[in-house]
Write an enzyme that holds these catalytic residues in place. Structure first.
Site, PDB file in Angstrom:
ATOM      1  N   SER A   7       0.885  -1.236   0.060  1.00  0.00           N
ATOM      2  CA  SER A   7      -0.105  -0.058   0.258  1.00  0.00           C
ATOM      3  C   SER A   7       0.927   1.263   0.135  1.00  0.00           C
ATOM      4  O   SER A   7       1.727   1.504   0.804  1.00  0.00           O
ATOM      5  CB  SER A   7      -0.860   0.198   1.254  1.00  0.00           C
ATOM      6  OG  SER A   7      -1.688   1.190   1.345  1.00  0.00           O
ATOM      7  N   HIS A  30      -1.183  -1.122  -4.328  1.00  0.00           N
ATOM      8  CA  HIS A  30      -2.560  -0.864  -3.835  1.00  0.00           C
ATOM      9  C   HIS A  30      -2.309   0.523  -3.442  1.00  0.00           C
ATOM     10  O   HIS A  30      -1.606   1.305  -2.717  1.00  0.00           O
ATOM     11  CB  HIS A  30      -2.799  -1.700  -2.441  1.00  0.00           C
ATOM     12  CG  HIS A  30      -3.839  -1.541  -1.888  1.00  0.00           C
ATOM     13  ND1 HIS A  30      -4.984  -2.454  -2.141  1.00  0.00           N
ATOM     14  CD2 HIS A  30      -4.478  -0.789  -0.949  1.00  0.00           C
ATOM     15  CE1 HIS A  30      -6.006  -2.121  -1.338  1.00  0.00           C
ATOM     16  NE2 HIS A  30      -5.940  -0.984  -0.528  1.00  0.00           N
ATOM     17  N   ASP A  32      -4.817   3.595  -2.301  1.00  0.00           N
ATOM     18  CA  ASP A  32      -5.676   4.147  -1.385  1.00  0.00           C
ATOM     19  C   ASP A  32      -6.182   5.473  -1.763  1.00  0.00           C
ATOM     20  O   ASP A  32      -5.575   6.302  -1.651  1.00  0.00           O
ATOM     21  CB  ASP A  32      -5.654   4.011   0.174  1.00  0.00           C
ATOM     22  CG  ASP A  32      -5.354   2.723   0.868  1.00  0.00           C
ATOM     23  OD1 ASP A  32      -6.028   1.813   0.473  1.00  0.00           O
ATOM     24  OD2 ASP A  32      -4.372   2.335   1.071  1.00  0.00           O
ATOM     25  N   MET A  34      -9.103   8.361  -0.882  1.00  0.00           N
ATOM     26  CA  MET A  34      -9.952   8.678   0.196  1.00  0.00           C
ATOM     27  C   MET A  34     -10.162  10.041  -0.065  1.00  0.00           C
ATOM     28  O   MET A  34      -9.669  10.828  -0.660  1.00  0.00           O
ATOM     29  CB  MET A  34      -9.107   8.723   1.415  1.00  0.00           C
ATOM     30  CG  MET A  34      -8.795   7.058   1.626  1.00  0.00           C
ATOM     31  SD  MET A  34      -7.767   7.298   3.518  1.00  0.00           S
ATOM     32  CE  MET A  34      -6.777   5.654   3.455  1.00  0.00           C
ATOM     33  N   HIS A  63      -8.225   1.015  -4.355  1.00  0.00           N
ATOM     34  CA  HIS A  63      -9.255   0.792  -3.390  1.00  0.00           C
ATOM     35  C   HIS A  63      -9.940   2.300  -3.071  1.00  0.00           C
ATOM     36  O   HIS A  63      -9.449   3.205  -2.469  1.00  0.00           O
ATOM     37  CB  HIS A  63      -8.522   0.191  -1.993  1.00  0.00           C
ATOM     38  CG  HIS A  63      -9.479   0.228  -1.102  1.00  0.00           C
ATOM     39  ND1 HIS A  63      -8.892  -0.038   0.308  1.00  0.00           N
ATOM     40  CD2 HIS A  63     -10.836   0.103  -0.871  1.00  0.00           C
ATOM     41  CE1 HIS A  63     -10.101  -0.334   1.031  1.00  0.00           C
ATOM     42  NE2 HIS A  63     -11.225   0.050   0.565  1.00  0.00           N
ATOM     43  N   MET A  65     -12.077   4.486  -1.394  1.00  0.00           N
ATOM     44  CA  MET A  65     -12.882   4.848   0.017  1.00  0.00           C
ATOM     45  C   MET A  65     -13.437   6.183  -0.187  1.00  0.00           C
ATOM     46  O   MET A  65     -12.971   6.993   0.408  1.00  0.00           O
ATOM     47  CB  MET A  65     -11.953   4.636   1.214  1.00  0.00           C
ATOM     48  CG  MET A  65     -11.443   3.127   1.678  1.00  0.00           C
ATOM     49  SD  MET A  65     -10.257   2.989   2.649  1.00  0.00           S
ATOM     50  CE  MET A  65      -8.739   3.315   1.626  1.00  0.00           C
ATOM     51  N   MET A 134     -12.065  -5.892   4.945  1.00  0.00           N
ATOM     52  CA  MET A 134     -11.279  -5.017   5.746  1.00  0.00           C
ATOM     53  C   MET A 134     -11.056  -5.665   7.125  1.00  0.00           C
ATOM     54  O   MET A 134     -12.068  -5.727   7.958  1.00  0.00           O
ATOM     55  CB  MET A 134     -12.078  -3.536   5.786  1.00  0.00           C
ATOM     56  CG  MET A 134     -12.053  -2.718   4.558  1.00  0.00           C
ATOM     57  SD  MET A 134     -10.437  -2.326   3.841  1.00  0.00           S
ATOM     58  CE  MET A 134      -9.932  -1.345   5.038  1.00  0.00           C
ATOM     59  N   ASP A 172      -7.111  -6.245   4.003  1.00  0.00           N
ATOM     60  CA  ASP A 172      -6.478  -4.911   4.128  1.00  0.00           C
ATOM     61  C   ASP A 172      -6.408  -4.380   5.463  1.00  0.00           C
ATOM     62  O   ASP A 172      -7.773  -4.364   6.009  1.00  0.00           O
ATOM     63  CB  ASP A 172      -7.023  -4.293   3.092  1.00  0.00           C
ATOM     64  CG  ASP A 172      -6.280  -2.681   3.106  1.00  0.00           C
ATOM     65  OD1 ASP A 172      -5.457  -2.395   3.964  1.00  0.00           O
ATOM     66  OD2 ASP A 172      -6.828  -1.887   2.297  1.00  0.00           O
TER      67      ASP A 172
END
Length: 227
Positions: A7, A30, A32, A34, A63, A65, A134, A172
């Site tokens: 990540s 990965h 993230d 957000m 991913h 979010m 998660m 994760d």
């Protein structure tokens, strides 16, 4: 073979191309995303993913979010992501979204927060390429692994086996050398690791070590023997 997805949330954002190179040999990178709405943090968006896709040949696992993934997910595929994970808690039409992601050429993945049960979504599983459980509350890196998620991982693996699906099961949150074996034994086969990789002296070696630990743990796991 277990897959490791470092990540970049734990990487140096000022040196993302170098940080991607530091984990060469990883199965995925990965990313993230957000938005400070779905989760209380703000990271990066489509332009950074686009730049990162040009800077590395490691496929990107984005991913999301974020709120309204139905609107934004296709743009991340167009930016170069090879896998898109949306949260079922945020998606308005998860089946339609998964099909759109696949139609655009990426793998479609659905994520569940720790408090979201898997059972109501059993019928959706054939529409997916991966399911993300998660193992921390989403929003921040470096959190401690939640052991209470292990039964949920196991139940999810049982559902995958029940329907005889070629569905990857990702975890994760708090994944490290001390937790990855428990995740693999429970049924996970794709592992997101942030600080366990980027906090290591040799990130690439950390990836190899995590993959080896997961492989050993899953080789004799109940779900591998039954498959």
């Amino acid at each position: 073979m277990p897959q490791i997805s470092p990540s970049i949330l734990s990487a140096d954002f000022a040196r993302l191309a170098d940080e991607a190179e530091a984990v060469r040999g990883s199965d995925w990178l990965h990313v993230d995303v957000m938005d400070n709405h779905f989760v209380p943090n703000l990271t990066l968006g489509v332009p950074v993913v686009e730049s990162l896709a040009r800077a590395t040949d490691i496929p990107l696992d984005c991913h999301l979010m974020i709120e309204d993934p139905d609107r934004w997910a296709p743009q991340f595929v167009e930016a170069g992501a090879g896998s898109i994970t949306f949260h079922v808690e945020a998606a308005a039409a998860p089946v339609r979204l998964a099909r759109e992601i696949r139609a655009k050429g990426a793998r479609a993945s659905m994520a569940l927060k720790p408090g979201t049960p898997i059972e109501p979504y059993e019928d959706l599983l054939p529409e997916l390429d991966m399911l993300l459980i998660m193992t921390v509350e989403p929003g921040f890196g470096g959190q401690a692994f939640l052991d209470i998620m292990l039964p949920k991982i196991r139940r999810t693996r049982e559902l995958i086996a029940k329907h005889d699906l070629e569905l990857w099961l990702q975890v994760d949150g708090g994944v490290s050398a001390s937790t990855i074996e428990r995740c693999a034994e429970a049924g996970a086969d794709v592992f997101v690791a942030g600080s366990a990789v980027y906090g290591a002296e040799d990130p690439a070696e950390a990836v190899r070590n995590l993959r080896e630990l997961a492989a050993k743990a899953s080789a004799d796991a109940w779900w591998a023997c039954e498959h």
